[in-house]
Design a protein around this motif. Structure first.
Motif, PDB file in Angstrom:
ATOM      1  N   ILE A 140     -12.760  -2.391  -4.319  1.00 46.64           N
ATOM      2  CA  ILE A 140     -12.472  -3.184  -4.012  1.00 46.64           C
ATOM      3  C   ILE A 140     -10.573  -3.759  -4.788  1.00 46.64           C
ATOM      4  O   ILE A 140     -11.222  -3.825  -6.068  1.00 46.64           O
ATOM      5  CB  ILE A 140     -13.941  -4.694  -4.080  1.00 46.64           C
ATOM      6  CG1 ILE A 140     -14.931  -4.507  -3.517  1.00 46.64           C
ATOM      7  CG2 ILE A 140     -12.662  -6.098  -4.158  1.00 46.64           C
ATOM      8  CD1 ILE A 140     -16.039  -4.728  -3.984  1.00 46.64           C
ATOM      9  N   VAL A 141      -9.887  -4.193  -4.316  1.00 49.92           N
ATOM     10  CA  VAL A 141      -8.884  -4.449  -4.821  1.00 49.92           C
ATOM     11  C   VAL A 141      -8.935  -6.329  -5.072  1.00 49.92           C
ATOM     12  O   VAL A 141      -8.756  -7.285  -4.318  1.00 49.92           O
ATOM     13  CB  VAL A 141      -7.683  -4.265  -4.111  1.00 49.92           C
ATOM     14  CG1 VAL A 141      -6.236  -4.336  -4.720  1.00 49.92           C
ATOM     15  CG2 VAL A 141      -7.464  -2.677  -3.687  1.00 49.92           C
ATOM     16  N   ARG A 142      -8.395  -6.001  -6.417  1.00 50.73           N
ATOM     17  CA  ARG A 142      -8.230  -7.522  -6.845  1.00 50.73           C
ATOM     18  C   ARG A 142      -6.775  -7.868  -6.724  1.00 50.73           C
ATOM     19  O   ARG A 142      -6.660  -9.303  -7.022  1.00 50.73           O
ATOM     20  CB  ARG A 142      -8.433  -7.598  -8.469  1.00 50.73           C
ATOM     21  CG  ARG A 142     -10.291  -7.037  -8.339  1.00 50.73           C
ATOM     22  CD  ARG A 142     -11.162  -8.411  -8.203  1.00 50.73           C
ATOM     23  NE  ARG A 142     -12.622  -7.849  -8.286  1.00 50.73           N
ATOM     24  CZ  ARG A 142     -13.405  -8.000  -7.701  1.00 50.73           C
ATOM     25  NH1 ARG A 142     -12.897  -8.813  -6.479  1.00 50.73           N
ATOM     26  NH2 ARG A 142     -14.617  -7.646  -8.119  1.00 50.73           N
ATOM     27  N   GLU A 209      11.293 -12.070  -7.045  1.00 59.33           N
ATOM     28  CA  GLU A 209      10.159 -12.478  -7.138  1.00 59.33           C
ATOM     29  C   GLU A 209       9.284 -12.664  -6.219  1.00 59.33           C
ATOM     30  O   GLU A 209       9.820 -13.837  -5.342  1.00 59.33           O
ATOM     31  CB  GLU A 209      10.520 -13.058  -8.168  1.00 59.33           C
ATOM     32  CG  GLU A 209      10.131 -12.533  -9.638  1.00 59.33           C
ATOM     33  CD  GLU A 209      10.480 -13.608 -10.657  1.00 59.33           C
ATOM     34  OE1 GLU A 209      11.111 -13.517 -12.312  1.00 59.33           O
ATOM     35  OE2 GLU A 209       9.928 -14.073 -10.820  1.00 59.33           O
ATOM     36  N   VAL A 210       8.141 -11.763  -5.706  1.00 62.12           N
ATOM     37  CA  VAL A 210       7.042 -12.678  -4.179  1.00 62.12           C
ATOM     38  C   VAL A 210       6.443 -12.174  -4.618  1.00 62.12           C
ATOM     39  O   VAL A 210       5.503 -11.453  -5.524  1.00 62.12           O
ATOM     40  CB  VAL A 210       7.670 -10.803  -3.487  1.00 62.12           C
ATOM     41  CG1 VAL A 210       7.247 -11.637  -2.043  1.00 62.12           C
ATOM     42  CG2 VAL A 210       8.993 -10.813  -3.232  1.00 62.12           C
ATOM     43  N   GLN A 211       5.506 -13.303  -4.625  1.00 61.51           N
ATOM     44  CA  GLN A 211       3.638 -13.586  -4.074  1.00 61.51           C
ATOM     45  C   GLN A 211       3.335 -13.236  -2.779  1.00 61.51           C
ATOM     46  O   GLN A 211       4.001 -13.329  -1.807  1.00 61.51           O
ATOM     47  CB  GLN A 211       3.556 -15.020  -4.812  1.00 61.51           C
ATOM     48  CG  GLN A 211       4.581 -15.569  -6.106  1.00 61.51           C
ATOM     49  CD  GLN A 211       3.935 -15.148  -7.598  1.00 61.51           C
ATOM     50  OE1 GLN A 211       2.472 -14.503  -7.680  1.00 61.51           O
ATOM     51  NE2 GLN A 211       4.962 -14.872  -8.312  1.00 61.51           N
ATOM     52  N   PHE A 212       2.087 -12.382  -2.863  1.00 61.66           N
ATOM     53  CA  PHE A 212       1.428 -11.656  -2.154  1.00 61.66           C
ATOM     54  C   PHE A 212      -0.602 -12.113  -1.722  1.00 61.66           C
ATOM     55  O   PHE A 212      -0.632 -12.333  -3.300  1.00 61.66           O
ATOM     56  CB  PHE A 212       1.750 -10.657  -1.627  1.00 61.66           C
ATOM     57  CG  PHE A 212       2.832  -9.460  -1.726  1.00 61.66           C
ATOM     58  CD1 PHE A 212       3.037  -9.823  -0.959  1.00 61.66           C
ATOM     59  CD2 PHE A 212       3.346  -9.672  -2.941  1.00 61.66           C
ATOM     60  CE1 PHE A 212       4.411  -8.326  -0.921  1.00 61.66           C
ATOM     61  CE2 PHE A 212       4.349  -8.646  -2.662  1.00 61.66           C
ATOM     62  CZ  PHE A 212       5.235  -8.268  -2.186  1.00 61.66           C
ATOM     63  N   LYS A 213      -1.116 -12.298  -0.884  1.00 55.38           N
ATOM     64  CA  LYS A 213      -2.730 -12.271  -1.004  1.00 55.38           C
ATOM     65  C   LYS A 213      -2.724 -11.622   0.122  1.00 55.38           C
ATOM     66  O   LYS A 213      -2.145 -11.447   1.094  1.00 55.38           O
ATOM     67  CB  LYS A 213      -2.705 -13.981  -0.357  1.00 55.38           C
ATOM     68  CG  LYS A 213      -3.188 -14.853  -1.287  1.00 55.38           C
ATOM     69  CD  LYS A 213      -3.323 -16.144  -1.173  1.00 55.38           C
ATOM     70  CE  LYS A 213      -3.449 -17.106  -2.159  1.00 55.38           C
ATOM     71  NZ  LYS A 213      -3.713 -18.823  -1.695  1.00 55.38           N
ATOM     72  N   GLY A 214      -3.642 -11.660   0.161  1.00 58.98           N
ATOM     73  CA  GLY A 214      -4.814 -10.412   0.868  1.00 58.98           C
ATOM     74  C   GLY A 214      -6.697 -11.256   0.471  1.00 58.98           C
ATOM     75  O   GLY A 214      -6.436 -12.070  -0.154  1.00 58.98           O
ATOM     76  N   PRO A 215      -7.037 -10.603   1.973  1.00 60.33           N
ATOM     77  CA  PRO A 215      -8.926 -11.065   1.109  1.00 60.33           C
ATOM     78  C   PRO A 215      -9.441 -10.563  -0.130  1.00 60.33           C
ATOM     79  O   PRO A 215      -9.221  -9.512  -0.862  1.00 60.33           O
ATOM     80  CB  PRO A 215      -9.302  -9.798   1.729  1.00 60.33           C
ATOM     81  CG  PRO A 215      -8.661  -9.918   3.523  1.00 60.33           C
ATOM     82  CD  PRO A 215      -7.130  -9.920   2.416  1.00 60.33           C
ATOM     83  N   GLY A 216      -9.343 -12.029  -0.775  1.00 57.56           N
ATOM     84  CA  GLY A 216     -10.182 -11.179  -2.559  1.00 57.56           C
ATOM     85  C   GLY A 216      -9.322 -10.886  -3.494  1.00 57.56           C
ATOM     86  O   GLY A 216      -9.719 -10.864  -4.788  1.00 57.56           O
ATOM     87  N   MET A 217      -7.850 -11.070  -3.133  1.00 59.22           N
ATOM     88  CA  MET A 217      -6.569 -10.126  -3.859  1.00 59.22           C
ATOM     89  C   MET A 217      -5.235 -10.977  -3.830  1.00 59.22           C
ATOM     90  O   MET A 217      -5.121 -12.153  -3.207  1.00 59.22           O
ATOM     91  CB  MET A 217      -6.118  -8.771  -3.891  1.00 59.22           C
ATOM     92  CG  MET A 217      -5.819  -8.839  -2.279  1.00 59.22           C
ATOM     93  SD  MET A 217      -4.770  -7.624  -1.554  1.00 59.22           S
ATOM     94  CE  MET A 217      -3.203  -8.004  -2.758  1.00 59.22           C
ATOM     95  N   THR A 218      -4.674 -11.247  -5.083  1.00 58.09           N
ATOM     96  CA  THR A 218      -3.084 -11.352  -4.829  1.00 58.09           C
ATOM     97  C   THR A 218      -2.443 -10.033  -5.998  1.00 58.09           C
ATOM     98  O   THR A 218      -2.655  -9.525  -6.397  1.00 58.09           O
ATOM     99  CB  THR A 218      -3.524 -12.418  -6.018  1.00 58.09           C
ATOM    100  OG1 THR A 218      -3.822 -12.615  -7.179  1.00 58.09           O
ATOM    101  CG2 THR A 218      -3.937 -13.373  -5.681  1.00 58.09           C
ATOM    102  N   ALA A 219      -0.757 -10.539  -4.754  1.00 58.51           N
ATOM    103  CA  ALA A 219      -0.107  -9.515  -5.844  1.00 58.51           C
ATOM    104  C   ALA A 219       1.097 -10.447  -6.032  1.00 58.51           C
ATOM    105  O   ALA A 219       1.392 -11.048  -5.767  1.00 58.51           O
ATOM    106  CB  ALA A 219       0.186  -8.192  -4.588  1.00 58.51           C
ATOM    107  N   THR A 220       2.212  -9.276  -6.733  1.00 56.58           N
ATOM    108  CA  THR A 220       3.013 -10.054  -7.008  1.00 56.58           C
ATOM    109  C   THR A 220       4.567  -8.926  -7.409  1.00 56.58           C
ATOM    110  O   THR A 220       3.863  -8.173  -7.861  1.00 56.58           O
ATOM    111  CB  THR A 220       2.848 -10.844  -8.716  1.00 56.58           C
ATOM    112  OG1 THR A 220       3.547  -9.201  -9.650  1.00 56.58           O
ATOM    113  CG2 THR A 220       2.737 -11.770  -8.548  1.00 56.58           C
ATOM    114  N   ALA A 221       5.543  -8.842  -6.690  1.00 54.02           N
ATOM    115  CA  ALA A 221       6.450  -7.480  -6.779  1.00 54.02           C
ATOM    116  C   ALA A 221       7.424  -8.531  -7.529  1.00 54.02           C
ATOM    117  O   ALA A 221       8.592  -9.786  -6.892  1.00 54.02           O
ATOM    118  CB  ALA A 221       7.208  -7.665  -5.342  1.00 54.02           C
TER     119      ALA A 221
END
Ligand code: NAP
Length: 316
Positions: A140-142, A209-221
């Motif tokens: 499960i990716v957080r 700077e980029v923010q992402f979302k997915g089911p149950g997770m967030t990401a930043t670049a």
């Protein structure tokens, strides 16, 4: 399709840095293709038939059925469409076009004509990407943190197209990270927010700077084209069962800061372009197509959602 003793006859359009550094050596070493001609405004390759325009090649060489486009994205669509219209199979460098609509149009045309269209993502063939995907498949990716930073003066000298609209700026390398991200994650992601830093004299961003979302997770670049020294092409994926770090553009993988003995650990770029030509040959043999627009969608959405900040002018 013309298959000689040394492979399928293929032409390259745009003989620049990536064609010389990667495509031509991969074609010559691979055995599946033979470089039969080039389309180059600047003369092409010693000993290889050259045409000044794609139309001239299409007219003169109906036997060349595979064409690989290595020119910048802003000038690729018209040629790729003309090649498909003329019944040729097409391979595209990344990004596959200057816009999503262009790529979707090419995909629809290729399908209607029963031709192969291969939108390549070379970083997906970096040494540890397949292992990373396999390791993440049942976790499960957080959280994901991407750092994609390099010195544009070192890696893209003289490439003015990068700074012109459609050239993507810092997203030209960052789309490689997005191609890996969309390949290895077991869930979909989308952009939620971005901050784009445009030099006052350029049409594309030099950092973002980029923010992402997915089911149950967030990401930043965190993306930077003015990063001096060794480039940082790293992605850290925190899961319910450990943290995976891909570094060196996907070549090296560590789990919980330990490079596992069972994993491929090969610094540097190895085998990405031979793998692309192997995949193209496989698609041709199967009469298939591969066009994944997810990395380009993330870039397009960053431009669409991004807040623009003007920064100091860029001079090479
Ligand atoms: P480049 O060297 O600046 O340009 C490639 C070639 O395309 C030029 O040598 C020229 O070939 C042709 N070209 C350039 N501008 C053109 C224009 N306005 N109209 C028509 N043709 C033009 O670029 P590159 O680094 O090879 O990159 C090309 C593509 O490969 C890009 O999509 C890039 O993202 C991708 N790529 C690059 C790298 C890299 O490390 N550089 C790595 C992976 C992927 P002729 O003189 O022969 O006509």
């Amino acid at each position: 399709m013309t298959v000689t003793d040394s492979g399928i006859d293929l032409a390259i359009v745009g003989v620049g840095k990536i064609a010389r550094d990667q495509h031509i050596p991969a074609i010559r070493a691979g055995g599946q293709f033979r470089l039969a001609a080039t389309v180059s405004r600047s003369g092409g390759v010693d000993g290889v038939e050259n045409h000044a325009t794609l139309d001239a090649l299409l007219t003169a060489r109906p036997d060349i059925t595979a064409i690989s486009f290595c020119n910048p994205p802003q000038v690729r669509y018209d040629g790729a469409r003309a090649a498909l219209e003329a019944g040729r199979h097409v391979m595209l460098e990344k990004p596959p076009g200057a816009s999503l609509a262009e790529v979707q149009d090419l995909a629809a045309l290729a399908e209607a004509k029963g031709l192969t269209l291969y939108a390549t993502w070379h970083s997906r063939h970096a040494a540890s990407v397949a292992n990373a995907k396999a390791w993440l498949a049942d976790r499960i990716v957080r959280e994901v943190r991407i750092d994609w930073k390099e010195d544009v003066r070192v890696w893209h000298p003289g490439q003015t197209w990068i700074w012109q609209a459609g050239g993507l700026g810092v997203f030209d390398p960052a789309i490689n990270a997005f191609s890996i991200l969309t390949e290895i994650l077991p869930v979909p992601v989308h952009v939620t927010m971005a901050e784009l830093f445009f030099p006052s004299n350029c049409e594309t961003p030099i950092a973002a700077e980029v923010q992402f979302k997915g089911p149950g997770m967030t990401a930043t670049a965190d993306l930077d084209f003015l990063y001096e020294g060794d480039p940082m092409w790293t992605m850290a994926v925190t899961t319910d069962a450990g943290t995976l770090i891909l570094s060196q553009g996907g070549a090296v993988m560590e789990i919980d800061a330990t490079a596992g003995a069972e994993w491929d650990v090969q610094p540097g770029i190895h085998g990405e372009y031979p793998a692309l030509y192997g995949a193209f040959a496989g698609l041709l043999a199967d009469g298939a197509r591969e066009v994944d627009t997810r990395p380009l969608t993330l870039v397009a959405d960053a431009f669409m959602l991004g807040r623009r900040v003007t920064v100091a002018p860029f001079h090479e």
